[in-house]
Design a protein around this motif. Structure first.
Motif, PDB file in Angstrom:
ATOM      1  N   THR A 202       0.839  -1.193   0.000  1.00  0.00           N
ATOM      2  CA  THR A 202       0.000   0.000   0.000  1.00  0.00           C
ATOM      3  C   THR A 202       0.877   1.247   0.000  1.00  0.00           C
ATOM      4  N   ASP A 205      -1.412   6.691  -2.304  1.00  0.00           N
ATOM      5  CA  ASP A 205      -2.666   6.835  -3.050  1.00  0.00           C
ATOM      6  C   ASP A 205      -3.779   5.940  -2.531  1.00  0.00           C
ATOM      7  N   ASP A 206      -3.499   5.148  -1.512  1.00  0.00           N
ATOM      8  CA  ASP A 206      -4.524   4.258  -0.982  1.00  0.00           C
ATOM      9  C   ASP A 206      -5.447   4.995  -0.007  1.00  0.00           C
ATOM     10  N   HIS A 208      -7.657   4.011   3.351  1.00  0.00           N
ATOM     11  CA  HIS A 208      -7.906   3.015   4.390  1.00  0.00           C
ATOM     12  C   HIS A 208      -9.260   3.295   5.036  1.00  0.00           C
ATOM     13  N   ALA A 232      -1.171   7.538   3.557  1.00  0.00           N
ATOM     14  CA  ALA A 232      -2.431   7.298   2.859  1.00  0.00           C
ATOM     15  C   ALA A 232      -3.561   8.091   3.509  1.00  0.00           C
ATOM     16  N   THR A 255      -9.610   1.399  -0.613  1.00  0.00           N
ATOM     17  CA  THR A 255      -8.842   0.306  -1.221  1.00  0.00           C
ATOM     18  C   THR A 255      -8.453  -0.770  -0.213  1.00  0.00           C
ATOM     19  N   TYR A 256      -8.547  -0.462   1.079  1.00  0.00           N
ATOM     20  CA  TYR A 256      -8.054  -1.367   2.120  1.00  0.00           C
ATOM     21  C   TYR A 256      -8.971  -1.227   3.337  1.00  0.00           C
ATOM     22  N   SER A 280     -13.512   0.208  -5.593  1.00  0.00           N
ATOM     23  CA  SER A 280     -12.056   0.141  -5.769  1.00  0.00           C
ATOM     24  C   SER A 280     -11.366  -0.673  -4.680  1.00  0.00           C
ATOM     25  N   ARG A 282      -9.535  -3.406  -2.682  1.00  0.00           N
ATOM     26  CA  ARG A 282      -8.655  -4.480  -3.125  1.00  0.00           C
ATOM     27  C   ARG A 282      -8.381  -5.519  -2.056  1.00  0.00           C
TER      28      ARG A 282
END
Length: 621
Positions: A202, A205-206, A208, A232, A255-256, A280, A282
């Motif tokens: 990560t 740009d992520d 959380h 992030a 993303t997370y 988005s 992941r």
């Protein structure tokens, strides 16, 4: 977690990572319509750090409690404490009365940060020397106003923070005794964040998404810390919402995220929608989801769930690597000398499986996971006995049961409190749960031990079903399902089944097995079904069964029930709240007469409804 080599981009303290946000105009936090840049986070943290250093009396432990939902004030005060060199105690809002006061006073909090929604919890509590700040009030804004120009690092309680500076006092979610406050230093939390960033790749740009409660280590150690170290964005949800999950993920571009197993079951129980994969997201990282639910989640939402193992204590870590078999957690993280040992400290046999994946040697393979190498465990706050229990013979004892295959992969079996021993064979509750979760009618499963009236345990399963109790439990369909599971061992099939509209959960969304064990066979909601020994089908548990009058009751004959201590006529219901406490017990397993309350600190097994119960002090080397 993976041990990573320090570089110019890594830092040794949480404080340094907070200071790095100064001057960064990118979005750092989102909460509904509110957005804060990284710079605004650092500035807000600096102001709160300055206020904190003014409020803390000299000569006391620099501890503050945070009694908040996941609002922006929570990460702001985490960052403030890091800058000031103070420690945060996450206070659980589901605690009440003396227990809540005990948590605040035990961790020696001189400042308590809360919101108006939680003020009723503090009514009538004796909290001497504790200054309460209510964040969503005008008085709070006025209190902060003089410090708005503060800069990171200007205000500390004892000089700049270092790697060993105490930072978190996070209560464990154990089910026995008072919660223990595990210590986590700035250096350990920074290293944990760096490790997760390295493992998952990560970066800046992520986004959380934090929906697990921030008073618990899952959200802070496994989500906020890696977001901070990667630079992030953090997106907050006050409290976990299954119905709002996908909408939040889409709105924030998350993303997370992190999870615990019951949260995944809640998400899978929501109606399927066309937009379930339109996001988005992941990666999901967490614990106790189970292989079946992880597969269902990936198929429906297109997101990979990565099962990990760790705790607020940080005493042992397991890393999932490519090639990890289904059902396994992974191998020991680099630097960890993990072993599965029996009560005497001898290493257990490696697990053997048949062609269907059924564990063949549970009695010899299941044991407690220990770390025989250096452990990052930093102790519990003011709890020497709990420290000693974890650190025995130079090893760190996790209190969790595992088994290990011939390739070195580790499989979670159960918490030590959930130990199952049927007919002298150790069984893995987690394995049975994974099997039962395949039944299409099931939305949630919990497997736990109930005492056998003679010796050992019997298997009990609590099930929540699609549609709740309507149309209800179909015993014939359940038996047919069990008969088609090739990896269900002969002793694994539940003797008892409790059907509930929903499984009880803790404040951290974990299944509350302690409640299920305490309720036993007849207390609590739902229906209880059982399959008598030798019977071909399940039937509803009757009053005759429960009193031992049935010729096929679990307690045996009326004589057997009487021998075990049947309640006297007219006695009140057998619940822990209205029974006297048994004296400490030593020696071998034996039955106690009716009238003693379960006391897990003394090794007392849960009450057996068919008369008496079993005492079995935990064996220690």
């Amino acid at each position: 977690m993976t041990a990573i080599k320090k570089s110019a981009s890594t830092a040794s303290t949480v404080s340094e990572y907070v200071r790095r946000q100064w001057g960064d105009g990118r979005t750092g936090l989102r909460y509904g319509d509110l957005e804060l840049t990284h710079h605004q986070i650092a500035a807000g943290a600096a102001a709160r750090a300055a206020l904190l250093t003014e409020l803390l009396p000299r000569g006391v432990e620099p501890h503050l409690g945070v009694l908040l939902d996941n609002t922006p004030e929570f990460p702001l005060w985490l960052s403030a404490a890091a800058l000031a060199g103070a420690a945060v105690a996450g206070i659980n809002p589901t605690r009440r009365g003396p227990e809540l006061a005990r948590d605040i006073l035990h961790t020696e909090c001189r400042v308590l940060v809360t919101g108006r929604v939680h003020l009723p919890l503090l009514d009538g509590l004796e909290l001497p020397g504790v200054r309460v700040l209510v964040t969503d009030t005008e008085a709070y804004e006025q209190l902060l106003a003089p410090y708005e120009g503060a800069k990171p690092g200007e205000s500390t309680v004892g000089g700049p923070a270092g790697p060993a500076t105490r930072f978190l006092l996070y209560f464990t979610s154990g089910s026995t005794g008072a919660p223990k406050a595990a210590i986590c230093s700035q250096g350990r939390l920074a290293a944990a964040g760096e490790s997760l960033v390295s493992h998952f790749g990560t970066g800046r740009d992520d986004v959380h998404y934090i929906c697990m409660p921030m008073f618990h280590g899952n959200a802070v150690i496994a989500n906020w810390a890696p977001a901070l170290t990667a630079g992030a964005t953090v997106a907050l949800r006050d409290r976990f919402s299954a119905s709002g999950f996908v909408a939040d993920v889409r709105a924030y571009g998350a993303t997370y995220f992190t999870y615990v197993g019951r949260a995944i079951q809640y998400l899978l129980a929501t109606p399927e929608r066309a937009e379930d994969r339109d996001h988005s997201l992941r990666i999901g990282f967490g614990t106790e989801a189970g292989a079946v639910d992880a597969d269902r989640f990936a198929q429906r939402f297109g997101v990979r769930l990565v099962e990990g193992y760790g705790s607020s204590e940080g005493g042992a870590a397991i890393q999932r690597t490519p090639g990890t078999p289904p059902g396994a957690i992974g191998r020991p993280a680099p630097g960890g000398d993990l072993a599965v040992v029996d009560a005497s400290g001898r290493e257990c046999e490696r697990a053997r499986f048949d062609d269907s994946g059924r564990l063949l040697n549970g009695a010899a393979a299941i044991g407690e996971l220990v770390n025989r190498g250096p452990s990052p465990f930093e102790g519990y706050w003011r709890n020497a006995s709990a420290d000693a229990e974890r650190r025995r013979g130079g090893w760190y004892w996790t209190g969790d049961l595992f088994y290990r295959d011939t390739e070195g992969f580790l499989y979670f079996a159960a918490r030590a409190d959930d130990r199952l021993r049927v007919d002298s064979e150790n069984l893995a509750a987690a394995m049975i749960e994974n099997i039962l979760a395949r039944w299409e009618r099931v939305t949630g499963v919990a497997v736990y031990a109930v005492p056998d009236p003679v010796t050992g345990d019997q298997v009990m399963a609590a099930l929540s079903l699609r549609g709740g109790l309507d149309p209800g439990f179909d015993p014939a369909a359940f038996l047919e399902f069990l008969s088609t599971q090739p990896d269900l061992g002969t002793k694994m099939a539940p003797r008892f089944v409790r059907v509930l509209p929903g499984l009880p959960v803790t404040a951290t969304n974990k299944v509350h097995r302690a409640v299920l064990r305490r309720e036993g066979f007849w207390e609590g909601a739902g229906e209880v079904w059982w399959r008598p020994p030798g019977a071909a089908s399940y039937r509803r548990l009757s009053k005759e069964d429960a009193t031992g009058q049935s010729p096929r009751a679990p307690g045996g004959s009326p004589t057997r029930a009487a021998a075990l201590g049947t309640p006297p006529p007219g006695a009140p219901p057998q619940t822990p709240g209205n029974l006297p406490t048994c004296p400490p017990v030593t020696g071998v397993e034996r039955a106690e007469p009716w009238g003693c309350a379960p006391d897990p600190l003394r090794g007392l097994r849960p009450l057996h409804p068919f008369g008496g119960f079993v005492l079995r002090p935990p064996a220690r080397p």
